[in-house]
Write a protein that holds these residues in place. Structure first.
Motif, PDB file in Angstrom:
ATOM      1  N   HIS A 171      -8.741 -43.339 -82.601  1.00 31.78           N
ATOM      2  CA  HIS A 171     -10.191 -43.360 -82.849  1.00 31.78           C
ATOM      3  C   HIS A 171     -10.931 -42.476 -81.844  1.00 31.78           C
ATOM      4  CE1 HIS A 171     -10.280 -46.091 -86.193  1.00 31.78           C
ATOM      5  NE2 HIS A 171      -9.673 -47.044 -85.512  1.00 31.78           N
ATOM      6  N   GLN A 172     -10.506 -42.475 -80.584  1.00 33.29           N
ATOM      7  CA  GLN A 172     -11.113 -41.588 -79.584  1.00 33.29           C
ATOM      8  C   GLN A 172     -10.891 -40.126 -79.959  1.00 33.29           C
ATOM      9  OE1 GLN A 172      -9.614 -42.508 -75.670  1.00 33.29           O
ATOM     10  NE2 GLN A 172     -10.156 -44.670 -75.857  1.00 33.29           N
ATOM     11  N   THR A 173      -9.700 -39.836 -80.451  1.00 41.13           N
ATOM     12  CA  THR A 173      -9.387 -38.470 -80.871  1.00 41.13           C
ATOM     13  C   THR A 173     -10.278 -38.062 -82.031  1.00 41.13           C
ATOM     14  OG1 THR A 173      -7.109 -38.740 -80.131  1.00 41.13           O
ATOM     15  CG2 THR A 173      -7.537 -36.959 -81.698  1.00 41.13           C
ATOM     16  N   ILE A 174     -10.411 -38.941 -83.014  1.00 40.57           N
ATOM     17  CA  ILE A 174     -11.272 -38.647 -84.166  1.00 40.57           C
ATOM     18  C   ILE A 174     -12.714 -38.447 -83.703  1.00 40.57           C
ATOM     19  CG2 ILE A 174     -12.244 -39.624 -86.289  1.00 40.57           C
ATOM     20  CD1 ILE A 174      -9.423 -40.934 -86.724  1.00 40.57           C
ATOM     21  N   SER A 175     -13.178 -39.289 -82.789  1.00 37.38           N
ATOM     22  CA  SER A 175     -14.541 -39.131 -82.253  1.00 37.38           C
ATOM     23  C   SER A 175     -14.697 -37.767 -81.594  1.00 37.38           C
ATOM     24  CB  SER A 175     -14.855 -40.232 -81.244  1.00 37.38           C
ATOM     25  OG  SER A 175     -14.961 -41.470 -81.893  1.00 37.38           O
ATOM     26  N   HIS A 176     -13.693 -37.354 -80.829  1.00 38.31           N
ATOM     27  CA  HIS A 176     -13.758 -36.035 -80.190  1.00 38.31           C
ATOM     28  C   HIS A 176     -13.784 -34.933 -81.238  1.00 38.31           C
ATOM     29  CE1 HIS A 176     -11.858 -32.444 -78.258  1.00 38.31           C
ATOM     30  NE2 HIS A 176     -12.886 -32.662 -77.474  1.00 38.31           N
ATOM     31  N   LEU A 177     -12.943 -35.028 -82.253  1.00 40.30           N
ATOM     32  CA  LEU A 177     -12.914 -34.000 -83.297  1.00 40.30           C
ATOM     33  C   LEU A 177     -14.250 -33.929 -84.029  1.00 40.30           C
ATOM     34  CD1 LEU A 177      -9.334 -34.510 -84.776  1.00 40.30           C
ATOM     35  CD2 LEU A 177     -10.104 -32.741 -83.167  1.00 40.30           C
ATOM     36  N   ASN A 178     -14.902 -35.069 -84.182  1.00 41.24           N
ATOM     37  CA  ASN A 178     -16.202 -35.093 -84.865  1.00 41.24           C
ATOM     38  C   ASN A 178     -17.308 -34.411 -84.076  1.00 41.24           C
ATOM     39  OD1 ASN A 178     -15.842 -36.277 -87.453  1.00 41.24           O
ATOM     40  ND2 ASN A 178     -15.533 -38.264 -86.485  1.00 41.24           N
ATOM     41  N   THR A 179     -17.078 -34.104 -82.806  1.00 38.41           N
ATOM     42  CA  THR A 179     -18.101 -33.416 -82.014  1.00 38.41           C
ATOM     43  C   THR A 179     -18.124 -31.918 -82.300  1.00 38.41           C
ATOM     44  OG1 THR A 179     -16.699 -32.979 -80.068  1.00 38.41           O
ATOM     45  CG2 THR A 179     -17.874 -35.110 -80.137  1.00 38.41           C
ATOM     46  N   PHE A 180     -17.062 -31.393 -82.902  1.00 36.99           N
ATOM     47  CA  PHE A 180     -16.998 -29.957 -83.164  1.00 36.99           C
ATOM     48  C   PHE A 180     -17.851 -29.582 -84.363  1.00 36.99           C
ATOM     49  CE2 PHE A 180     -13.204 -30.627 -80.664  1.00 36.99           C
ATOM     50  CZ  PHE A 180     -13.261 -29.557 -79.784  1.00 36.99           C
ATOM     51  N   LYS A 181     -18.514 -28.459 -84.234  1.00 37.61           N
ATOM     52  CA  LYS A 181     -19.324 -27.895 -85.307  1.00 37.61           C
ATOM     53  C   LYS A 181     -18.577 -26.683 -85.874  1.00 37.61           C
ATOM     54  CE  LYS A 181     -22.707 -30.676 -84.330  1.00 37.61           C
ATOM     55  NZ  LYS A 181     -22.153 -31.984 -84.490  1.00 37.61           N
ATOM     56  N   PRO A 182     -18.779 -26.391 -87.149  1.00 40.04           N
ATOM     57  CA  PRO A 182     -18.083 -25.248 -87.749  1.00 40.04           C
ATOM     58  C   PRO A 182     -18.240 -23.957 -86.947  1.00 40.04           C
ATOM     59  CG  PRO A 182     -19.131 -26.526 -89.467  1.00 40.04           C
ATOM     60  CD  PRO A 182     -19.579 -27.112 -88.149  1.00 40.04           C
ATOM     61  N   GLU A 183     -19.432 -23.712 -86.411  1.00 39.42           N
ATOM     62  CA  GLU A 183     -19.651 -22.458 -85.690  1.00 39.42           C
ATOM     63  C   GLU A 183     -18.827 -22.355 -84.399  1.00 39.42           C
ATOM     64  OE1 GLU A 183     -23.199 -25.258 -85.094  1.00 39.42           O
ATOM     65  OE2 GLU A 183     -22.129 -24.462 -86.821  1.00 39.42           O
ATOM     66  N   GLN A 184     -18.318 -23.477 -83.890  1.00 34.93           N
ATOM     67  CA  GLN A 184     -17.457 -23.428 -82.702  1.00 34.93           C
ATOM     68  C   GLN A 184     -16.041 -22.968 -83.047  1.00 34.93           C
ATOM     69  OE1 GLN A 184     -18.557 -27.651 -81.571  1.00 34.93           O
ATOM     70  NE2 GLN A 184     -18.106 -26.767 -79.557  1.00 34.93           N
ATOM     71  N   ILE A 185     -15.594 -23.277 -84.255  1.00 36.78           N
ATOM     72  CA  ILE A 185     -14.203 -23.023 -84.645  1.00 36.78           C
ATOM     73  C   ILE A 185     -14.102 -21.789 -85.541  1.00 36.78           C
ATOM     74  CG2 ILE A 185     -12.168 -24.009 -85.784  1.00 36.78           C
ATOM     75  CD1 ILE A 185     -12.759 -25.886 -83.594  1.00 36.78           C
ATOM     76  N   ASP A 186     -15.049 -21.652 -86.474  1.00 38.93           N
ATOM     77  CA  ASP A 186     -15.020 -20.492 -87.370  1.00 38.93           C
ATOM     78  C   ASP A 186     -15.143 -19.211 -86.550  1.00 38.93           C
ATOM     79  OD1 ASP A 186     -14.728 -22.090 -89.596  1.00 38.93           O
ATOM     80  OD2 ASP A 186     -16.868 -22.058 -90.109  1.00 38.93           O
ATOM     81  N   GLY A 187     -14.379 -18.215 -86.927  1.00 36.76           N
ATOM     82  CA  GLY A 187     -14.364 -16.961 -86.184  1.00 36.76           C
ATOM     83  C   GLY A 187     -13.291 -16.923 -85.110  1.00 36.76           C
ATOM     84  N   SER A 188     -12.508 -18.002 -85.009  1.00 39.76           N
ATOM     85  CA  SER A 188     -11.455 -18.052 -83.979  1.00 39.76           C
ATOM     86  C   SER A 188     -10.119 -17.517 -84.490  1.00 39.76           C
ATOM     87  CB  SER A 188     -11.269 -19.489 -83.482  1.00 39.76           C
ATOM     88  OG  SER A 188     -10.806 -20.321 -84.530  1.00 39.76           O
ATOM     89  N   GLU A 189     -10.107 -16.956 -85.680  1.00 41.26           N
ATOM     90  CA  GLU A 189      -8.859 -16.492 -86.297  1.00 41.26           C
ATOM     91  C   GLU A 189      -8.067 -15.546 -85.400  1.00 41.26           C
ATOM     92  OE1 GLU A 189     -11.753 -17.385 -89.642  1.00 41.26           O
ATOM     93  OE2 GLU A 189     -11.860 -16.432 -87.676  1.00 41.26           O
ATOM     94  N   GLU A 190      -8.771 -14.708 -84.657  1.00 42.80           N
ATOM     95  CA  GLU A 190      -8.092 -13.707 -83.823  1.00 42.80           C
ATOM     96  C   GLU A 190      -8.225 -13.990 -82.329  1.00 42.80           C
ATOM     97  OE1 GLU A 190      -9.048  -9.731 -85.080  1.00 42.80           O
ATOM     98  OE2 GLU A 190      -8.853 -10.296 -87.202  1.00 42.80           O
ATOM     99  N   ARG A 191      -8.815 -15.127 -81.989  1.00 42.16           N
ATOM    100  CA  ARG A 191      -8.952 -15.489 -80.574  1.00 42.16           C
ATOM    101  C   ARG A 191      -7.560 -15.635 -79.967  1.00 42.16           C
ATOM    102  NH1 ARG A 191     -12.672 -19.817 -80.273  1.00 42.16           N
ATOM    103  NH2 ARG A 191     -14.184 -18.262 -79.643  1.00 42.16           N
ATOM    104  N   THR A 192      -7.339 -15.073 -78.808  1.00 35.67           N
ATOM    105  CA  THR A 192      -6.059 -15.219 -78.126  1.00 35.67           C
ATOM    106  C   THR A 192      -5.997 -16.590 -77.463  1.00 35.67           C
ATOM    107  OG1 THR A 192      -5.880 -12.854 -77.733  1.00 35.67           O
ATOM    108  CG2 THR A 192      -4.528 -14.290 -76.344  1.00 35.67           C
ATOM    109  N   ILE A 193      -4.928 -17.304 -77.782  1.00 36.22           N
ATOM    110  CA  ILE A 193      -4.721 -18.640 -77.230  1.00 36.22           C
ATOM    111  C   ILE A 193      -3.376 -18.643 -76.529  1.00 36.22           C
ATOM    112  CG2 ILE A 193      -4.393 -21.074 -77.806  1.00 36.22           C
ATOM    113  CD1 ILE A 193      -6.354 -20.494 -80.180  1.00 36.22           C
ATOM    114  N   THR A 194      -3.392 -18.998 -75.261  1.00 35.66           N
ATOM    115  CA  THR A 194      -2.174 -19.022 -74.461  1.00 35.66           C
ATOM    116  C   THR A 194      -1.919 -20.457 -74.011  1.00 35.66           C
ATOM    117  OG1 THR A 194      -2.619 -16.782 -73.716  1.00 35.66           O
ATOM    118  CG2 THR A 194      -1.033 -18.059 -72.427  1.00 35.66           C
ATOM    119  N   ILE A 195      -0.681 -20.886 -74.203  1.00 41.88           N
ATOM    120  CA  ILE A 195      -0.288 -22.249 -73.848  1.00 41.88           C
ATOM    121  C   ILE A 195       0.856 -22.177 -72.854  1.00 41.88           C
ATOM    122  CG2 ILE A 195       0.607 -24.431 -74.734  1.00 41.88           C
ATOM    123  CD1 ILE A 195      -0.379 -23.555 -77.478  1.00 41.88           C
TER     124      ILE A 195
END
Length: 168
Positions: A94-118
């Motif tokens: 439930h905490q995870t779902i609450s965190h995911l619900n804080t994201f807005k489309p404009e934060q994630i959309d456009g990230s297709e080519e963002r470099t992500i390093t783990i």
């Protein structure tokens, strides 16, 4: 019609996690009904070299929390991984779902080519955003949720494919 990175990540993850809550609730009811110590189920694993149920849940939670944060270019949240009961594991989801619900489309959309390093234990992985989501985050989410389902099913919890898929 195209699908956005937000639509491919956040609603999909929330749906899967909600289904996982239902699966865990059935596990808790099974333990109570059959008079099984819940810790037996929570510490069960499919194979000695695999994570127990609790770690499957924690990993599923971490993968989507961290995945969404990385796609949005923000710091991912950290959890302690100290849950030992069905109630605590469900609360974590439930905490995870609450965190995911804080994201807005404009934060994630456009990230297709963002470099992500783990940083992994002994190496580093680098992705562009879309392959990160499609080939790392979602497969890991499904793997750990499926494994949690399989552990409980193997322990006798009455689960079926519809429990995994949820309401269609």
């Amino acid at each position: 019609m195209t699908i956005s990175m937000y639509q491919a990540s956040i609603p999909v993850s929330i749906r899967t996690l909600n289904n996982l809550v239902s699966i865990l609730e059935k596990g808790a009811i099974h333990a109570e009904t059959k008079k099984i110590d819940p810790s037996v189920l929570i510490n069960s694993r499919l194979s000695p070299d695999m994570f127990p149920l609790s770690k499957q849940i924690q990993t599923a939670s971490d993968i989507v929390n961290r995945g969404a944060a990385r796609l949005a270019g923000i710091e991912p949240p950290q959890f302690e991984d100290n849950e030992t009961t069905f109630s605590q594991l469900i609360d974590r989801i439930h905490q995870t779902i609450s965190h995911l619900n804080t994201f807005k489309p404009e934060q994630i959309d456009g990230s297709e080519e963002r470099t992500i390093t783990i940083s992994m234990r002994d190496h580093t992985l680098s992705f562009q955003g879309m392959p990160f989501l499609l080939y790392f985050v979602l497969p890991n989410l499904y793997f750990h949720v499926t494994t949690a389902y399989d552990i409980l099913r193997h322990c006798g919890v009455e689960l079926g494919k519809q429990d995994f898929l949820g309401q269609l």
